[in-house]
Design an enzyme around this catalytic site. Structure first.
Site, mmCIF file in Angstrom:
data_model
loop_
_atom_site.group_PDB
_atom_site.id
_atom_site.type_symbol
_atom_site.label_atom_id
_atom_site.label_comp_id
_atom_site.label_asym_id
_atom_site.label_seq_id
_atom_site.Cartn_x
_atom_site.Cartn_y
_atom_site.Cartn_z
ATOM 1 N N HIS A 46 0.899 -1.125 -0.003
ATOM 2 C CA HIS A 46 0.078 0.035 -0.014
ATOM 3 C C HIS A 46 0.963 1.343 -0.117
ATOM 4 O O HIS A 46 2.087 1.278 0.184
ATOM 5 C CB HIS A 46 -1.025 0.172 1.091
ATOM 6 C CG HIS A 46 -0.372 0.276 2.611
ATOM 7 N ND1 HIS A 46 0.458 -0.880 3.034
ATOM 8 C CD2 HIS A 46 -0.429 1.235 3.505
ATOM 9 C CE1 HIS A 46 0.939 -0.451 4.425
ATOM 10 N NE2 HIS A 46 0.321 0.683 4.569
ATOM 11 N N ASP A 51 6.093 4.459 5.015
ATOM 12 C CA ASP A 51 6.841 3.469 5.334
ATOM 13 C C ASP A 51 6.839 2.070 4.570
ATOM 14 O O ASP A 51 7.436 1.246 4.873
ATOM 15 C CB ASP A 51 6.620 3.302 6.821
ATOM 16 C CG ASP A 51 5.021 2.890 7.264
ATOM 17 O OD1 ASP A 51 4.430 3.488 6.378
ATOM 18 O OD2 ASP A 51 4.957 2.115 8.083
ATOM 19 N N ASP A 71 -0.255 -3.681 6.201
ATOM 20 C CA ASP A 71 -0.780 -3.335 7.500
ATOM 21 C C ASP A 71 -2.646 -3.703 7.410
ATOM 22 O O ASP A 71 -2.803 -3.683 6.645
ATOM 23 C CB ASP A 71 -0.745 -1.753 7.985
ATOM 24 C CG ASP A 71 0.468 -1.269 7.680
ATOM 25 O OD1 ASP A 71 1.522 -2.109 7.662
ATOM 26 O OD2 ASP A 71 0.752 -0.232 7.879
#
Lengths: 311, 311
Positions: free
Chosen positions: A62, A66, A212
């Site tokens: 995504h 980070d 995530d």
């Protein structure tokens, strides 16, 4: 065959001197795949002596910084060091726009062909396939569109027991049939039973990358029976409200997912910088799922063979 | 007052374990300015224990990746760590587009105000000014639009010799005049000579950052008399054709520029990774300009006071 995961970065959000941003190198059957590419990944690859020109496939989960801010730099270095072979990129459609605006303004035309494969967010999708393995993306529940990745070995052929080849003078044609699990009836009526002259291949292994994501047991429909699961554990369970609010998971929740999908081993990662030590996270996860390890930058994990339970 | 330069990265093109991509922290009069922000700069700042939320002004020379790819990550960390104070960015107009496309797709709205100041490429331009210093951009000759930056201290007031204050009962109003270099005639006819009761301030110091650029002696019109010059030295002089072709400079050429502009001190940097050691580059520069040092990541340089030559 080898099937290992090298953790290049397992920090959440902001890189620190202890943990880099997310990136993992998958080495399977001597092919290298990079999953996510946070800032500094190219230096992490150098640090771990990975010849990064050998990486031909990069997967981005995504577009939070980070997880991808090191990609442009890595590609730029591949270019400056004279790469010629094609690079396949798999990621959210907008990643292409981001790379293009960078290349346009730096006046860079890459020295190598680039093929972009957009991920979808609604369903599981096979992104890559060869004779030995396949890689699929599957949706994760995050604040912005996000996918996990599942790498699955293919079932290999049976292995012929070498002594039988000379003993029974088995031909190449016969070997190929036997390895596929077929019995062979010879002209003289002799039958070569595949079960007798071959051994079963190892059970295919698989690895799922889930970072995530908020806590989501329905991941089972995408990664049921995965051998090794990397699942984010941004927070400890006493911060589960914050985890829910930010679409992240706690270590305990990661363990619940591992249990639900029937994983053999769980790897925790994507730790908030508020946890310089991960013992507490590991402990709470192990209460739910014993075979858990906490990632650290530089850790190399071999995807384990599933332990057979006699029934 | 302090006026120091910390080299956070002095490598060219591709970062290595020896040298990071270009970034420098200027600490002058206890204000922090960042010039260029290659990938990994935020970790370099952490490594050198710089509290990066104190940086309010970031200057980007040009849009080659090794000079700006760490900016988005640094800004993202400033945001995630709760920054509130305004950040001023100075750089090529297209930098704004690059940052915006990243922020759009990551769904990020920064926690702090951002003010963007585009650099021009045709002429010298004052970009920043306060009571103690000014910062100007000036054109460099590179493959894409590129500017250097010149930081110049302002002439400070004269310093009053304290003993005189009590001895002559000098008032605050008188002190202010004397510090500005004006004599004071009192009502009783007594004259306080500024030359007698004050000492001259130190000569203002300046620092010029020139990376990346081809050899260009005409830089003199922008940075004549600079105290300390950082000039790129991507190659040794035996590669001057390659330097010219790629719009870079050799160490000897950097020294010629230092001599031409009458610098007090020269700092070489932006070294190609083909030079793990810089002794050779340093030697060829010193043949032309003796007071030369070679940068390394972590080097802190105090801008020197110009050595007065008696005539």
């Amino acid at each position: 065959m080898n099937f290992s995961v090298t953790i290049l970065g397992c920090g959440a959000a902001t890189p620190t001197l202890l943990r880099n941003s997310t990136a993992q190198l998958i080495n399977t059957h001597d092919k290298l795949f990079l999953i996510d590419c946070g800032e500094g990944t190219q230096l992490q690859l150098r640090k771990h002596k990975v010849r990064f020109q050998r990486i031909n496939h990069i997967f981005i989960s995504h577009l939070h910084g980070d997880h991808y801010l090191g990609l442009m730099g890595l590609m730029s270095s591949m270019h400056l060091l004279g790469r010629k072979s094609k690079l396949h990129l798999y990621g959210p459609p907008a990643l292409k726009d981001i790379l293009e605006v960078n290349m346009k303004h730096s006046g860079t035309s890459m020295s190598f062909p680039l093929e972009f494969h957009p991920t979808q967010f609604g369903e599981k999708q096979t992104m890559y396939e060869d004779a030995t393995l396949s890689i699929a993306s599957f949706p994760l529940q995050h604040r912005i569109p996000c996918t996990g990745f599942l790498i699955t070995e293919k079932l290999r052929d049976r292995k012929i027991i070498k002594d039988f080849i000379t003993e029974h003078d088995i031909s190449l044609r016969e070997i190929l049939k036997l390895k596929k699990g077929e019995d062979v009836t010879r002209e003289n009526g002799e039958v070569l039973l595949t079960d007798a002259v071959t051994i079963l291949p190892q059970e295919p292994k698989s690895y799922a990358f889930c970072s995530d994501t908020k806590f989501d047991l329905s991941l089972k429909k995408y990664i049921n029976g995965v051998t090794m699961l990397y699942h984010e554990a941004t927070f400890a369970d006493d911060m589960k409200e914050r985890a829910e609010y930010t679409f992240h998971s706690t270590a305990r929740q990661a363990a619940k997912v591992a249990l639900e999908v029937g994983a053999e081993k769980l790897v925790l990662g994507h730790f908030s910088s508020r946890y310089p030590k991960t013992e507490g996270l590991l402990e709470e996860a192990r209460e739910v799922f014993a075979n858990t390890v906490a990632a650290w930058d530089g850790l190399v994990l071999n995807v384990p063979q599933r332990v057979k339970v006699e029934k």
